[in-house]
Design an enzyme around this catalytic site. Structure first.
Site, mmCIF file in Angstrom:
data_model
loop_
_atom_site.group_PDB
_atom_site.id
_atom_site.type_symbol
_atom_site.label_atom_id
_atom_site.label_comp_id
_atom_site.label_asym_id
_atom_site.label_seq_id
_atom_site.Cartn_x
_atom_site.Cartn_y
_atom_site.Cartn_z
ATOM 1 N N PRO A 186 -27.828 -1.454 29.683
ATOM 2 C CA PRO A 186 -29.188 -1.681 29.898
ATOM 3 C C PRO A 186 -29.709 -3.684 29.738
ATOM 4 O O PRO A 186 -28.918 -3.865 29.031
ATOM 5 C CB PRO A 186 -29.755 -0.923 28.941
ATOM 6 C CG PRO A 186 -28.808 -0.269 28.502
ATOM 7 C CD PRO A 186 -27.689 -0.686 28.675
ATOM 8 N N LYS A 203 -16.459 -9.019 25.098
ATOM 9 C CA LYS A 203 -15.606 -9.782 23.501
ATOM 10 C C LYS A 203 -15.287 -11.427 23.950
ATOM 11 O O LYS A 203 -15.182 -11.853 22.403
ATOM 12 C CB LYS A 203 -13.781 -8.487 23.771
ATOM 13 C CG LYS A 203 -14.722 -7.517 23.720
ATOM 14 C CD LYS A 203 -12.864 -6.335 24.271
ATOM 15 C CE LYS A 203 -13.019 -5.393 24.077
ATOM 16 N NZ LYS A 203 -11.995 -4.092 24.634
ATOM 17 N N LYS A 231 -31.488 -3.910 36.595
ATOM 18 C CA LYS A 231 -30.269 -3.244 37.693
ATOM 19 C C LYS A 231 -31.256 -2.886 38.793
ATOM 20 O O LYS A 231 -31.582 -2.982 39.921
ATOM 21 C CB LYS A 231 -29.424 -2.534 37.641
ATOM 22 C CG LYS A 231 -28.612 -2.250 36.339
ATOM 23 C CD LYS A 231 -27.692 -1.096 36.235
ATOM 24 C CE LYS A 231 -28.238 -0.532 34.888
ATOM 25 N NZ LYS A 231 -28.539 -0.876 33.811
ATOM 26 N N SER A 263 -9.287 -0.358 22.908
ATOM 27 C CA SER A 263 -9.126 -1.643 23.316
ATOM 28 C C SER A 263 -7.784 -2.240 22.264
ATOM 29 O O SER A 263 -7.967 -3.440 20.878
ATOM 30 C CB SER A 263 -9.808 -2.992 23.196
ATOM 31 O OG SER A 263 -10.997 -2.330 23.587
#
Length: 1095
Positions: free
Chosen positions: A581, A1030, A585, A987
Site C-alpha cells: 500500500p 530487506k 499503483k 526467509s
C-alpha cells in the site's frame, strides 16, 4: 252598528280616521271592522277565522283614515290637518265577504302603481334575523313608493296615509347595513315575540316601525336591550308585505317571518321606552262578555302600569310582547339650493361614477335602470337627496360609512359621503373586472392553445404526420443510432426494439422497459473513440511529472506504448500492478490514461460478491441495470477508455456467484471482443479497453484470472526515493493544503531524512505524507497562535439578506448579503453526566438564538506576513510529530551471546526489518519450543534447521563420534523478539541454522553479519523475495555483510539502487556450509570445518 257614524259625530267633520271593513271580492280591498256587536260580530269572527286558516301571507298598505277620540278608540290615531277628506261610505255588510276568494289587503290595485313585490316568499330565508332576504346586501329600488293621497275608488274605502308624526314606534335592530328612505328592504325576523307583535300591528292597520343599525356587525338580535347598542339615527319604515314560513304540520310553531320594509323618512331615537325581554302582561279577557253589551263596554282594558316612560295608546297593545319600543323624532333634510354649483358638481360626478360602474357590473346596471324608470316623472337633478340615498343604498360599502350617509342632514355633506362610498365601489368593480379579464385571458390562451393543438393533431393525422411524445422519443433514438457505428447484430436488435416501442402504449409497463433498454443501447459509444497519443517523449514526461523512481514500471509502460505506436493499437493487454500500500499503483493508472489521452474510469471490486455487478441484471427484474463495464462505457463516452479495477486481490465470493470468475470473460483478450452483458444481451467489444488492475499480493488472486494478466511489481521506495518524493510532491502539496503556500515555512531535508528513518519506514509514502501534512498543520497553528487575532482577524458575519435590505435600502447590497440566509439551529444534545453536581456548567452565549446564519459565499484565504519565518529541523521535529516510532535498528548494541543470529525479514506493511533470532538450550527431553508469533512456514524452517544440525553434529564438532546421541536430555527454545508482530515466511532458514550452530558450538556470531534465505533438508539455500526492502533495512541498521541466496543475485544487482548497496558486502551462497564458513570466519571452529565440513 252605526259605530263609524258615532265616531264621526264625536270627532267632527275635519278629522280623518282609519277604518277596516269587509269588501267584495275583486279589486277592492278587505278591511277589518272596528268593533262589531251582536250577531254581526260573531259572523265576522267566524269568517275571519276561516280566512286566516288558509292564507299564506298578509300585506298592508297605508289607507286614508278619520281621526277619532283617543279615549274611545282601540288604538291611538294621529291628528290630521283640518279639512282632510273623510272616508267614503260603503257597504259594510258581513254577508258580502267571501272567505274563499279574499285575502287580507290594505291597498288597492287601482292606485295607479304596482303593488310591492310580495307574491312569492323566499325559498330559503337567511340565517341572520333582521338581515337582507336576498343575501346581496343591496336594496332593491321600488317600482314606486306608496302615494300619500291616491285617487278614490268607488269599490274601496279611502286609503290610509303615512302619518307625519309617529312619536313612539316598535324598534327593530338591523344588521350589517342601514336602510335608506325610498328603497325596499326585506328582513327576516326570528324572535317569536317580535313576529307576534308585527302580526298584531298588521291586524290593527299600524304597519309602522323604526329600523336602526346595530353597532356590532356580528350581533344578531330582534330586540334592543341597550340604547347604545344601535345607532341613534334610523328610518321610519312601513311594512308592505310579510311572508310567514308556515310548517306543514299543524302542531308545529312558525319559525320566522320575512317582512318587506319601505323606509319613508329619517328618525332619531330620543328614549328607550321598553327594551329587552320583560314579563308578559296578560290583557283582560273582554271577549267573553255578552254580545249585546254596548260599544263602550267592549273597549280594550288598559294594561297594568309599568315602570319607566309611559306608552301611548298607539303602542299600548305592545305591552304584552317582549319587544323594543322607543320614542323618536323626525329628522328633516336641511334647506339647500338645488342650483348650487357644488351640489350639481357632486351630482354630476355621482352620475358619472354610476355610468362607470354600470359598464363593469351588470347588477348595478339593472338597479340604475330601475331607478331611472322610477324617476321619469321628475328630474333626478331636482332631488339630490334621493340621488345620494340611492348611491348609498346600492353600494356595498362599510356599514359605518353608510350610516354616516344616513345621518347626514346637509345635502352637500350627504352627497360628498355618498360619492366617497361610490368611488370605493368603483375601485372594487375595476379590480374585479381586472381580475376577471386576467383569468379570462389565461383561460382563453389555454383554450386557444388547446384548440390549435387539436387542430394540428387533426391536420397531421389527415396528412399521415401524426406526432406525439412517443414519436419524439422514437425520433431521438433514431438520431442517436444514426450517429453511432453499431455492428450489424446490434443494429438488428435496435430496430426490433424500436419497432416494439412504436406499437406499445406509453402507459404500458413493457413500454417503460423497452424505452430504458433503448436508452442504454444508444448511449454505448459504438465506434466512438478518443484519439490516442503514443508519443514516447510525452509519456515519459507525464510519468516523470507524476512519479519519482519506479524505473521498471515506467520502462514497461513505455514498451507497451511503443508496441502500440507501431501496431496502431494496444489491444489484448491486461496490466496488473502489484505492490504494498501507498506506492502509487492507482496514480500510475491515472498517469497512463493521461499519457495515452484516454478517458479514465475506476471502480473497486474489493469485497464484491454479486456477479450482477460485473455481468448486469436480467431485464425481467425490476430496477435492472447493466454491469460496471457497460456503465463505464456510458460514463466516459468512448469505447477505448482506461478502466482501473482496484483491489482485485480482495474480491469476494457469495451466494450470488463468483465475481472473480465473471471477470475472466471481461479481462480475457480472447473473449472480451464479444462480451455479453445480461442486461444488454448483445455482444459488446471490449478489446479496445485498456484494463489496469491493482493488488497488494498475488496469493489471493485466482490462478485463472492471474494467468490472463501481465504482472508489474511495484516495490517500495528506498530512503533516497522517499526524500525526493517528499521534496518534489508531498511537501508542496501539504504546504498548499495548510494555507502556507506563500509563507516562508521550510521543511529541511535533514528533517525529512529523520522522518523517513525513525517515523516512516514503510515501503510506500502514504504514512510519510500523513506526517508531512501534520508538520505543516502544526506550523500553521503556531503561526496563528503567535501572531494572534490582531493579524488574522475573524471576518464579520454578513447579515441575512432580509435584515440587510431592511436596515439600509439606499446602499447597494453586496454579494455576501444576497447569498446569506438563516436556518434553524440543529445543535448536538447536551451531555447529561451521571453526577451533575460535579460537572462544569456550560454557558451558552447564544442561548436564545434559535437560528444560524448560512451563506454560499466562499471565505477568502488570509495572507501570512512576510516577517514570519519557520524552519523545521531535526532538533525541533519532535515538537511537530512527537517522539520517534523506531528508536534503534539493532536489538543488541554490543556483541550478542552465543546462540543469537541476525536475519532479514519482510513485514506485512511492505517494509523490511532486521530481526534477531535467539536460541537457548535447557535440560529436558529434546523438545523444540518456538515463540514470537511465528507462522507455520517459519516453524517448519526451524524444524528443518534443527534436523540438519542434528544430522551433521559430528562434522560440526558438536559430538565426538557419529554414533553419539545428541539433544536427548535437552530442550531447545527459539524466540524472535517483537512478539506482537506476526512473522511468516521461509526467509529465516539460514539465520535459524546459524543460531543453532552458534548455540551448540558456543561460538558468537559477528553482529554486522545479516543473512536471508530458505534452506532445504539437505542444506541447499533457496532464493526468497523482498530483497530490496530487506537490504534497505540492513542499510539503515548499519549491516556490513549480507549473506543472500545465489538465486537472488540478478535481482539484487538489477533492482536494488546503488545508493542502498553502498557500504554493504554481499555474499551469495548455494549451500549452508558456505553460510557457516562465512558466518564463523576467523573462529577456531571454522578451522576444523575445513577438514570435516569442506565446501
Amino acid at each position: 252598528m252605526n259605530i263609524l257614524g258615532s265616531i264621526r259625530a264625536a270627532t267632527g267633520s275635519s278629522a280623518r280616521s282609519c277604518s277596516r271593513r269587509l269588501c267584495d271580492p275583486g279589486p277592492s280591498r278587505w278591511t277589518a271592522p272596528a268593533r262589531l256587536a251582536g250577531p254581526s260580530q260573531a259572523a265576522f269572527y267566524a269568517s275571519r277565522a276561516s280566512i286566516s286558516s288558509r292564507r299564506a301571507f298578509c300585506s298592508s298598505t297605508v289607507t286614508d283614515y278619520t281621526p277619532t277620540a283617543a279615549l274611545r278608540l282601540p288604538r291611538w290615531v294621529n291628528n290630521a290637518k283640518p279639512g282632510s277628506p273623510r272616508d267614503q261610505q260603503s257597504s259594510d255588510s258581513p254577508d258580502q265577504a267571501d272567505s274563499s276568494q279574499t285575502g287580507i289587503r290594505l291597498d288597492s290595485s287601482e292606485d295607479g302603481q304596482s303593488p310591492p313585490p310580495a307574491s312569492t316568499p323566499p325559498s330559503t330565508p337567511p340565517s341572520s334575523s333582521s338581515s337582507s332576504g336576498d343575501g346581496s346586501d343591496k336594496a332593491d329600488p321600488p317600482p314606486s313608493p306608496p302615494p300619500d293621497n291616491p285617487p278614490q275608488s268607488p269599490t274601496s274605502i279611502s286609503k290610509q296615509s303615512v302619518p307625519e308624526s309617529y312619536p313612539q314606534v316598535l324598534a327593530l335592530p338591523i344588521a350589517r347595513r342601514p336602510l335608506f328612505p325610498g328603497f325596499y328592504k326585506a328582513v327576516v325576523i326570528r324572535n317569536p315575540e317580535v313576529v307576534a307583535a308585527i302580526k298584531e300591528m298588521m291586524r290593527r292597520g299600524q304597519p309602522y316601525l323604526g329600523a336602526f343599525l346595530l353597532k356590532d356587525e356580528n350581533a344578531d338580535s330582534d330586540i334592543i336591550t341597550d340604547i347604545n347598542s344601535v345607532h341613534p339615527v334610523g328610518v321610519f319604515a312601513q311594512i308592505t308585505s310579510v311572508f310567514t314560513a308556515a310548517s306543514t304540520k299543524e302542531d308545529e310553531k312558525e319559525e320566522g317571518l320575512t317582512a318587506v320594509l319601505y323606509p319613508h323618512r329619517r328618525i332619531r331615537i330620543t328614549e328607550l321606552v321598553k327594551g329587552g325581554p320583560s314579563a308578559k302582561v296578560q290583557p283582560a279577557d273582554n271577549a267573553q262578555g255578552d254580545a249585546a253589551k254596548d260599544s263602550e263596554a267592549q273597549l280594550p282594558t288598559p294594561p297594568p302600569e309599568r315602570e319607566g316612560p309611559p306608552m301611548t295608546m298607539q303602542t299600548s297593545f305592545l305591552e304584552k310582547y317582549s319587544v323594543s319600543v322607543v320614542n323618536v323624532e323626525n329628522l328633516s333634510t336641511l334647506p339647500y339650493n338645488k342650483d348650487d354649483q357644488y351640489i350639481r358638481a357632486f351630482m354630476s360626478e355621482i352620475v358619472s361614477v354610476f355610468k362607470d360602474i354600470a359598464q363593469l357590473n351588470p347588477l348595478f346596471r339593472d338597479q340604475i335602470a330601475n331607478f331611472s324608470i322610477n324617476q321619469v316623472a321628475s328630474n333626478v337633478f331636482d332631488e339630490p337627496d334621493k340621488l345620494a340615498d340611492f348611491a348609498a343604498a346600492v353600494s356595498t360599502g362599510d356599514p359605518n360609512e353608510l350610516q354616516d350617509v344616513l345621518e347626514s342632514l346637509a345635502v352637500d355633506d350627504r352627497l360628498r359621503k355618498a360619492l366617497l362610498v361610490l368611488k370605493k365601489e368603483l375601485i372594487n368593480a375595476q379590480l374585479q373586472s381586472k381580475l376577471a379579464r386576467d383569468v379570462d385571458s389565461k383561460i382563453a390562451k389555454r383554450q386557444r392553445e388547446y384548440y390549435l393543438m387539436e387542430q394540428l393533431k387533426g391536420i397531421k393525422k389527415e396528412l399521415g404526420m401524426e406526432s406525439d411524445g412517443k414519436d419524439k422519443l422514437i425520433e431521438k433514438f433514431k438520431e442517436r443510432a444514426a450517429a453511432l457505428k453499431m455492428p450489424e447484430a446490434v443494429r438488428k436488435v435496435f430496430d426490433e426494439e424500436l419497432n416494439k416501442l412504436m406499437h406499445l402504449e406509453p402507459a404500458a409497463s413493457e413500454a417503460n422497459v423497452t424505452r430504458n433498454y433503448l436508452e442504454w443501447l444508444t448511449q454505448i459509444p459504438w465506434g466512438r473513440h478518443s484519439r490516442e497519443n503514443y508519443s514516447i517523449s510525452h509519456a515519459q514526461k507525464v510519468l516523470d511529472e507524476d512519479h519519482y523512481g519506479l524505473k521498471d514500471v515506467k520502462d514497461r509502460i513505455l514498451e507497451f506504448l511503443a508496441v502500440g505506436k507501431l501496431r496502431g493499437t494496444v489491444e489484448g493487454k491486461i496490466i496488473c500492478l502489484v505492490g504494498p500500500p501507498g506506492v502509487g499503483k492507482t496514480s500510475i493508472g491515472k498517469s497512463i490514461a493521461r499519457a495515452l489521452n484516454r478517458q479514465f474510469f475506476r471502480f473497486s471490486v474489493g469485497g464484491l460478491t454479486d456477479v450482477a455487478e460485473i455481468k448486469g441484471h436480467r431485464r425481467t427484474y425490476v430496477g435492472a441495470l447493466p454491469g460496471k463495464i457497460i456503465q463505464a462505457l456510458k460514463r466516459v463516452g468512448t469505447e477505448n477508455p482506461l478502466v482501473l479495477i482496484d483491489e482485485v486481490d480482495k474480491i469476494g465470493r457469495g451466494h450470488n456467484g463468483d465475481p472473480a470468475s465473471a471477470l475472466l470473460e471481461m479481462l480475457d483478450p480472447e473473449q472480451n471482443t464479444a462480451f455479453l452483458d445480461h442486461y444488454m444481451d448483445v455482444p459488446v467489444d471490449l478489446s479496445r479497453v485498456l484494463f489496469v488492475c491493482t493488488a497488494n499480493m498475488l496469493d489471493t488472486i485466482p490462478a485463472p484470472l492471474l494467468d490472463r494478466m501481465e504482472v508489474l511489481e511495484v516495490s517500495g521506495y528506498v530512503s533516497e526515493e522517499k526524500a525526493q518524493i517528499a521534496s518534489k510532491y508531498l511537501g508542496p502539496q501539504a504546504k498548499e493544503a495548510a494555507g502556507l503556500k506563500e509563507a516562508d515555512v521550510q521543511l529541511e531535508p535533514t528533517a525529512v531524512d529523520v522522518l523517513i528513518k525513525y517515523y516512516c519506514r514503510e515501503s510506500g509514502v502514504r504514512n510519510l505524507k500523513k506526517h508531512i501534512d501534520k508538520i505543516y498543520r502544526k506550523a500553521a497553528l503556531k503561526i496563528v497562535q503567535d501572531l494572534g487575532e490582531e493579524v488574522f482577524p475573524e471576518p464579520a458575519p454578513a447579515p441575512p439578506a432580509e435584515a440587510s435590505s431592511a436596515a439600509d435600502t439606499s446602499k447597494p447590497e453586496d454579494d455576501s448579503a444576497k447569498a446569506t440566509t438563516t436556518v434553524e439551529k440543529q445543535d448536538a444534545p447536551p451531555d447529561t453526566p451521571g453526577a451533575p453536581e460535579t460537572s462544569t456548567p456550560h454557558h451558552e452565549a447564544e442561548k436564545d438564538d434559535k437560528e444560524r446564519i448560512v451563506t454560499t459565499v466562499e471565505r477568502k484565504p488570509m495572507k501570512v506576513p512576510e516577517t514570519v519565518h519557520v524552519r523545521i529541523t531535526p532538533d525541533n521535529l519532535k515538537d511537530y510529530v512527537g517522539p520517534p516510532v523506531y528508536h534503534k535498528d539493532r536489538l543488541y548494541v554490543q556483541g550478542p551471546p552465543a546462540g543469537v543470529s541476525t536475519g532479514l525479514g519482510y513485514l506485512g506493511n511492505g517494509s523490511g526489518a532486521v530481526m534477531p533470532i535467539e536460541a537457548l538450550s535447557m535440560p529436558g527431553k529434546g523438545n523444540l519450543q518456538l515463540t514470537g508469533k511465528l507462522g507455520e512456514v517459519i516453524r517448519e524452517s526451524a524444524q528443518i534447521a534443527l534436523s540438519w544440525t542434528k544430522a551433521h553434529a559430528y562434522e560440526l564438532g558438536i559430538t565426538k563420534s557419529p554414533e553419539e546421541l545428541f539433544l536427548t536430555d535437552k530442550d531447545i527454545h527459539v524466540h524472535m523478539p517483537e512478539g506482537s508482530i506476526g512473522k511468516e515466511g521461509p526467509s529465516a532458514g539460514t539465520a535459524l541454522l546459524s543460531a543453532f550452530v552458534s548455540l551448540f558450538t558456543k561460538t558468537k556470531i559477528n553482529p554486522d553479519i545479516a543473512m536471508t534465505g530458505e534452506i532445504s533438508l539437505v542444506g541447499m539455500v533457496l532464493p526468497v523475495g523482498g530483497l530490496k526492502e530487506k537490504i534497505l533495512a540492513a542499510h539503515r541498521a548499519g549491516i556490513k555483510t549480507i549473506i543472500a541466496p545465489a538465486g537472488n543475485r540478478p535481482d539484487i544487482e538489477e533492482n536494488v539502487p546503488e545508493s542502498v548497496k553502498t557500504g554493504i558486502r554481499f555474499v551469495y551462497v548455494e549451500d549452508v556450509k558456505e553460510v557457516l564458513h562465512e558466518v564463523f570466519r576467523g573462529e577456531p571452529i571454522a578451522e576444523r570445518w575445513k577438514d570435516t565440513l569442506s565446501l
